[in-house]
Design an enzyme around this catalytic site. Structure first.
Site, PDB file in Angstrom:
ATOM      1  N   GLU A 115     -15.121   5.721 -14.904  1.00  0.00           N
ATOM      2  CA  GLU A 115     -14.992   6.531 -13.687  1.00  0.00           C
ATOM      3  C   GLU A 115     -13.808   7.484 -13.872  1.00  0.00           C
ATOM      4  O   GLU A 115     -13.794   8.598 -13.362  1.00  0.00           O
ATOM      5  CB  GLU A 115     -14.740   5.579 -12.506  1.00  0.00           C
ATOM      6  CG  GLU A 115     -14.485   6.265 -11.196  1.00  0.00           C
ATOM      7  CD  GLU A 115     -14.122   5.272 -10.084  1.00  0.00           C
ATOM      8  OE1 GLU A 115     -14.825   4.260  -9.912  1.00  0.00           O
ATOM      9  OE2 GLU A 115     -13.116   5.524  -9.404  1.00  0.00           O
ATOM     10  N   SER A 162     -10.124   1.527 -10.351  1.00  0.00           N
ATOM     11  CA  SER A 162     -11.308   1.069 -11.099  1.00  0.00           C
ATOM     12  C   SER A 162     -11.539   1.990 -12.286  1.00  0.00           C
ATOM     13  O   SER A 162     -11.688   3.198 -12.110  1.00  0.00           O
ATOM     14  CB  SER A 162     -12.542   1.098 -10.201  1.00  0.00           C
ATOM     15  OG  SER A 162     -12.327   0.268  -9.090  1.00  0.00           O
ATOM     16  N   ARG A 197     -19.601   8.337  -6.740  1.00  0.00           N
ATOM     17  CA  ARG A 197     -18.450   8.762  -7.557  1.00  0.00           C
ATOM     18  C   ARG A 197     -18.776  10.009  -8.384  1.00  0.00           C
ATOM     19  O   ARG A 197     -18.362  10.130  -9.537  1.00  0.00           O
ATOM     20  CB  ARG A 197     -17.980   7.639  -8.493  1.00  0.00           C
ATOM     21  CG  ARG A 197     -17.532   6.393  -7.806  1.00  0.00           C
ATOM     22  CD  ARG A 197     -16.304   6.613  -6.914  1.00  0.00           C
ATOM     23  NE  ARG A 197     -16.006   5.401  -6.192  1.00  0.00           N
ATOM     24  CZ  ARG A 197     -16.560   5.090  -5.013  1.00  0.00           C
ATOM     25  NH1 ARG A 197     -17.388   5.928  -4.412  1.00  0.00           N
ATOM     26  NH2 ARG A 197     -16.277   3.968  -4.421  1.00  0.00           N
TER      27      ARG A 197
HETATM   28  C1  LIG Z   1      -4.676   1.921  -7.316  1.00  0.00           C
HETATM   29  C2  LIG Z   1      -5.811   2.911  -7.246  1.00  0.00           C
HETATM   30  C3  LIG Z   1      -6.851   2.692  -6.360  1.00  0.00           C
HETATM   31  C4  LIG Z   1      -7.915   3.592  -6.283  1.00  0.00           C
HETATM   32  N1  LIG Z   1      -8.914   3.333  -5.391  1.00  0.00           N
HETATM   33  C5  LIG Z   1      -9.950   4.183  -5.286  1.00  0.00           C
HETATM   34  C6  LIG Z   1     -11.003   3.917  -4.352  1.00  0.00           C
HETATM   35  O1  LIG Z   1     -10.977   2.944  -3.605  1.00  0.00           O
HETATM   36  N2  LIG Z   1     -12.032   4.785  -4.312  1.00  0.00           N
HETATM   37  C7  LIG Z   1     -12.086   5.898  -5.098  1.00  0.00           C
HETATM   38  O2  LIG Z   1     -13.057   6.649  -4.992  1.00  0.00           O
HETATM   39  N3  LIG Z   1     -11.098   6.178  -5.982  1.00  0.00           N
HETATM   40  C8  LIG Z   1     -10.041   5.356  -6.097  1.00  0.00           C
HETATM   41  N4  LIG Z   1      -9.040   5.619  -6.996  1.00  0.00           N
HETATM   42  C9  LIG Z   1      -9.141   6.804  -7.870  1.00  0.00           C
HETATM   43  C10 LIG Z   1      -8.327   8.044  -7.377  1.00  0.00           C
HETATM   44  O3  LIG Z   1      -7.350   7.667  -6.467  1.00  0.00           O
HETATM   45  C11 LIG Z   1      -9.226   9.097  -6.743  1.00  0.00           C
HETATM   46  O4  LIG Z   1     -10.199   9.530  -7.655  1.00  0.00           O
HETATM   47  C12 LIG Z   1      -8.430  10.322  -6.265  1.00  0.00           C
HETATM   48  O5  LIG Z   1      -9.266  11.183  -5.534  1.00  0.00           O
HETATM   49  C13 LIG Z   1      -7.776  11.094  -7.402  1.00  0.00           C
HETATM   50  O6  LIG Z   1      -6.876  12.021  -6.849  1.00  0.00           O
HETATM   51  P1  LIG Z   1      -5.785  12.743  -7.736  1.00  0.00           P
HETATM   52  O7  LIG Z   1      -5.162  13.809  -6.910  1.00  0.00           O
HETATM   53  O8  LIG Z   1      -4.879  11.749  -8.321  1.00  0.00           O
HETATM   54  O9  LIG Z   1      -6.712  13.389  -8.840  1.00  0.00           O
HETATM   55  P2  LIG Z   1      -6.407  13.568 -10.395  1.00  0.00           P
HETATM   56  O10 LIG Z   1      -6.413  12.243 -11.039  1.00  0.00           O
HETATM   57  O11 LIG Z   1      -5.224  14.429 -10.583  1.00  0.00           O
HETATM   58  O12 LIG Z   1      -7.716  14.349 -10.830  1.00  0.00           O
HETATM   59  C14 LIG Z   1      -8.965  13.710 -10.798  1.00  0.00           C
HETATM   60  C15 LIG Z   1     -10.054  14.718 -11.175  1.00  0.00           C
HETATM   61  O13 LIG Z   1     -10.147  15.726 -10.177  1.00  0.00           O
HETATM   62  C16 LIG Z   1      -9.894  17.013 -10.747  1.00  0.00           C
HETATM   63  N5  LIG Z   1      -9.138  17.763  -9.749  1.00  0.00           N
HETATM   64  C17 LIG Z   1      -8.008  17.357  -9.114  1.00  0.00           C
HETATM   65  N6  LIG Z   1      -7.636  18.283  -8.228  1.00  0.00           N
HETATM   66  C18 LIG Z   1      -8.532  19.297  -8.318  1.00  0.00           C
HETATM   67  C19 LIG Z   1      -8.676  20.556  -7.662  1.00  0.00           C
HETATM   68  N7  LIG Z   1      -7.821  20.967  -6.728  1.00  0.00           N
HETATM   69  N8  LIG Z   1      -9.713  21.355  -8.031  1.00  0.00           N
HETATM   70  C20 LIG Z   1     -10.596  20.952  -8.978  1.00  0.00           C
HETATM   71  N9  LIG Z   1     -10.516  19.767  -9.620  1.00  0.00           N
HETATM   72  C21 LIG Z   1      -9.495  18.961  -9.293  1.00  0.00           C
HETATM   73  C22 LIG Z   1      -9.122  16.745 -12.021  1.00  0.00           C
HETATM   74  O14 LIG Z   1      -9.277  17.789 -12.954  1.00  0.00           O
HETATM   75  C23 LIG Z   1      -9.763  15.457 -12.482  1.00  0.00           C
HETATM   76  O15 LIG Z   1     -10.988  15.716 -13.112  1.00  0.00           O
HETATM   77  C24 LIG Z   1      -7.945   4.742  -7.102  1.00  0.00           C
HETATM   78  C25 LIG Z   1      -6.887   4.971  -7.993  1.00  0.00           C
HETATM   79  C26 LIG Z   1      -5.827   4.073  -8.054  1.00  0.00           C
HETATM   80  C27 LIG Z   1      -4.689   4.346  -8.986  1.00  0.00           C
END
Ligand SMILES: Cc1cc2nc3c(=O)[nH]c(=O)nc-3n(C[C@H](O)[C@H](O)[C@H](O)COP(=O)(O)OP(=O)(O)OC[C@H]3O[C@@H](n4cnc5c(N)ncnc54)[C@H](O)[C@@H]3O)c2cc1C
Length: 352
Positions: free
Chosen positions: A344, A247, A177
């Site tokens: 996380e 998580s 992570r």
């Molecule tokens: C129900 C649920 C289940 C999940 N299950 C998992 C799982 O099984 N495994 C797992 O690893 N994660 C899981 N996650 C966490 C999440 O889905 C991941 O971390 C996902 O990659 C976040 O994507 P996002 O576009 O929503 O990012 P955001 O939440 O918008 O951003 C997350 C981080 O990435 C940065 N970021 C986003 N886009 C960019 C970009 N283009 N350039 C630079 N930085 C950027 C942001 O600044 C921030 O620091 C889960 C979340 C939920 C709600």
């Protein structure tokens, strides 16, 4: 960021409220009440070229779908939302294809589309919310697979030089992570614009997670995809129905000595061995022992009834209230087990 610094900051949350205007509530899956001063949406590469001047001397955060972020307070800065789209084959051989996905593509849609098009490997990562661009940031993983297993390169826009640059997988320094993109200096400088993934043309499922075999060994990529989706739908709350960010804490690594001490009082503590010196204990188990499963507060902040690792917003909780609960959880685990658990989820307004 260490857990100590997170715990230390629990007492004092910076109030960044300064004439905020944009409602952030619909932009995160926690749907907490918060606002920002400005929202910029990136749709084209030319939008990136304008950013260095637009963001000069401003605080900013890049957002995808907001599924791994908690705005603890209003954000006195600019939210840059990534909406770059596109999917192309860069290289193709008989064994594999290198596929370039733009950062604003929805991760789950991409996984499905690629698998259905004969490019395999990502099935275990189906239904993880969010965008492609955020996936390398925390090296998303599930059921024995991580995105790092497939990354050939990550393309970024460098705000300092206004150039497009490529990071190799090694440059990204992927870990559990984690990647370099979580470092403060990288967050301030690089915006991920695309990810190149090497996918297989032969289906070779990773079935190390025992739950995946419960429904029988998947015979086809479509079977595996369906099993992963069913498993996740059964275990995890849909953020569209019950706002959450998955998580909330990482699983802590502890020494075998610490594990042995815990085993004296809890003989059946679950763990998995990392190496000769360390083991990982599920944070969900620690939090369940500390009594947080199903926890509910009047303000709407709470913990999922089946999963102590998932903080939820059952009403109109403010980010501060979710954060206060997270702090209480960290303190309780520290007190009961002497273990630091670390978020996380990115806490905006606390440690940065
Ligand atoms: C129900 C649920 C289940 C999940 N299950 C998992 C799982 O099984 N495994 C797992 O690893 N994660 C899981 N996650 C966490 C999440 O889905 C991941 O971390 C996902 O990659 C976040 O994507 P996002 O576009 O929503 O990012 P955001 O939440 O918008 O951003 C997350 C981080 O990435 C940065 N970021 C986003 N886009 C960019 C970009 N283009 N350039 C630079 N930085 C950027 C942001 O600044 C921030 O620091 C889960 C979340 C939920 C709600």
């Amino acid at each position: 960021m260490t857990s100590d610094s997170t715990l230390a900051s629990c007492a004092s949350v910076a109030n960044q409220n300064a004439a905020a205007r944009v409602d952030l509530t619909p932009l995160t899956t926690f749907r907490t009440l918060a606002s920002a001063q400005q929202l910029l949406v990136l749709k084209h590469h030319r939008d990136l070229l304008a950013l260095p001047s637009q963001l000069a001397n401003k605080v900013f955060i890049v957002l995808g779908s907001g599924s791994n972020v908690l705005f603890v307070d209003d954000f006195a800065g600019v939210v840059v939302r990534n909406a770059l789209t596109g999917m192309t084959i860069v290289t193709e051989t008989a064994e594999y294809a290198d596929i370039r996905l733009a950062a604003g593509e929805i991760w789950h849609d991409s996984v499905k589309k690629l698998s259905q098009s004969g490019f395999y490997g990502l099935e275990n990562l189906a239904l993880i919310p969010g965008t492609v661009g955020a996936a390398p940031v925390q090296n998303i993983g599930a059921y024995g697979v991580e995105i790092a297993d497939f990354i050939q390169s990550v393309e970024v826009f460098d705000l300092a030089t206004a150039q497009f640059v490529e990071f190799s997988a090694a440059d990204c320094q992927f870990a559990y992570r984690h990647s370099v993109f979580k470092r403060h200096a990288y967050r301030q400088r690089y915006i991920i614009t695309a990810v190149v993934l090497r996918l297989h043309k032969q289906f070779a499922p990773v079935l190390s997670y025992h739950g995946l075999l419960a429904a029988g060994e998947p015979q086809t990529p479509a079977d595996l995809l369906a099993q992963v989706i069913a498993l996740r739908q059964q275990k995890l709350p849909d953020p569209a129905v019950l706002p959450n960010a998955g998580s909330f804490f990482k699983n802590p690594a502890v020494t075998h000595e610490v594990l042995a001490n815990i085993q004296q009082n809890y003989v059946d503590v679950p763990y998995f061995t990392i190496n000769a010196t360390q083991a990982k204990i599920p944070a969900a188990w620690l939090l369940e022992q500390a009594g947080f499963k199903g926890h509910a507060r009047a303000n709407g902040a709470g913990v999922h009834e089946n999963h102590a690792l998932i903080l939820v917003n059952r009403g109109n909780a403010h980010g501060r209230e979710i954060y206060a609960l997270a702090c209480d959880m960290m303190k309780a685990v520290k007190q009961q087990f002497g273990i630091d658990i670390v978020p996380e989820v990115r806490l905006v307004g606390v440690t940065e």
